[in-house]
Design an enzyme around this catalytic site. Structure first.
Site, PDB file in Angstrom:
ATOM      1  N   CYS A  70       0.736  -1.500  -0.303  1.00  0.00           N
ATOM      2  CA  CYS A  70       0.085  -0.178  -0.096  1.00  0.00           C
ATOM      3  C   CYS A  70       1.184   0.994  -0.108  1.00  0.00           C
ATOM      4  O   CYS A  70       1.582   1.462   0.990  1.00  0.00           O
ATOM      5  CB  CYS A  70      -0.941  -0.122   1.559  1.00  0.00           C
ATOM      6  SG  CYS A  70      -1.497   1.833   1.430  1.00  0.00           S
ATOM      7  N   CYS A 177      -0.429   3.679  -6.980  1.00  0.00           N
ATOM      8  CA  CYS A 177      -1.682   3.461  -5.643  1.00  0.00           C
ATOM      9  C   CYS A 177      -1.655   1.816  -6.178  1.00  0.00           C
ATOM     10  O   CYS A 177      -2.039   1.604  -7.537  1.00  0.00           O
ATOM     11  CB  CYS A 177      -2.760   3.692  -5.952  1.00  0.00           C
ATOM     12  SG  CYS A 177      -3.894   2.469  -4.724  1.00  0.00           S
TER      13      CYS A 177
END
Length: 264
Positions: A70, A177
């Site tokens: 992440c 992302c």
């Protein structure tokens, strides 16, 4: 050998699938936080507490390495997670692939969450690795949430909006992302429609973090090995299974398919 991956949600699927392809014999442990997601809007301190809980739940099962799959958690929580778990468990963070994207000379676009876009962290990476290369930072509001929900219409809308902000002459696109890697095909199609079909090089981080995790535990990629690796899924610390949203993506189905082979 057991490799753990953590994220707020299903953004970890891309790195998990890359790890599975590189080492079919590795046991994978996916630790996410459906109770606390999304992490993006949280304060850094609050996000770090959620990330610590998810990392701890994984650490209790004794993995050889932990991938923080992440970008947002890597930005805010990596030092805390490393202080808590290393040297016992190596912790590998996810950095947007700005350096390899800029190496070709650009122009480069970086698609990222609104929280990451324009952040001192991302600006620092641009300064360090893309000096002299034209870089456009493209915020993608709602895209990670749409990917997480498996909402194809919402993904299409968010991708169209981001494509509209991406200069037509961009040669390299950084997926900043981990969720975005799951819809790279949709992103590629939207950009090709705008730039006359010119081929854009995509730069994700899934393969790089998988390779780095193996390196940290002294292993080489061995994709030819038999599929013997198992799969464990934790949702906010509870033993669970891959969600329907995860199985909506090729990466999730790859992990599930190998798991059925393992069970039989």
């Amino acid at each position: 050998m057991k490799i753990a991956l953590m994220d707020s949600g299903i953004g970890l699927l891309a790195a998990a699938a890359a790890t599975r392809r590189l080492r079919p014999d590795a046991d994978l442990l996916l630790s996410s936080d459906p109770d606390g997601m999304p992490w993006g809007p949280r304060t850094p301190a609050d996000l770090t507490e959620r990330a610590r809980a998810v990392a701890r739940a994984a650490a209790e099962l004794g993995p050889d390495a932990l991938i923080v799959a992440c970008n947002t958690a890597s930005v805010h929580s990596l030092p805390t997670l490393r202080a808590e778990l290393e040297p016992g468990i190596p912790v590998i963070g996810t950095v947007p692939a700005i350096k390899p994207a800029a190496a070709a000379g650009g122009p480069v676009a970086i698609w990222a969450t609104p929280a990451t876009t324009g952040s001192p962290y991302q600006r620092g990476l641009i300064r360090d690795f893309a000096a002299g290369v034209p870089v456009t930072e493209v915020p993608c509001p709602g895209l990670a949430d749409a990917v997480e929900a498996g909402d194809e219409a919402a993904v299409a809308r968010a991708v169209e909006a981001a494509a509209d902000l991406t200069p037509a002459d961009v040669t390299d696109l950084v997926l900043g992302c981990t969720h975005y890697e799951l819809v790279a095909g949709s992103i590629r199609a939207a950009l090709a429609a705008r730039n006359g079909g010119a081929e854009i090089r995509f730069h994700g981080s899934a393969e790089a973090v998988a390779v780095q995790a193996l390196r940290r535990i002294g292993l080489e990629p061995a994709p030819e090995l038999p599929r013997t690796g198992g799969l464990t899924v934790l949702h906010s610390g509870r033993t669970s299974a891959l969600s329907d949203a995860a199985l909506a993506y090729a990466e999730g189905r790859l992990l599930a398919e190998r798991e059925q082979v393992h069970q039989h």
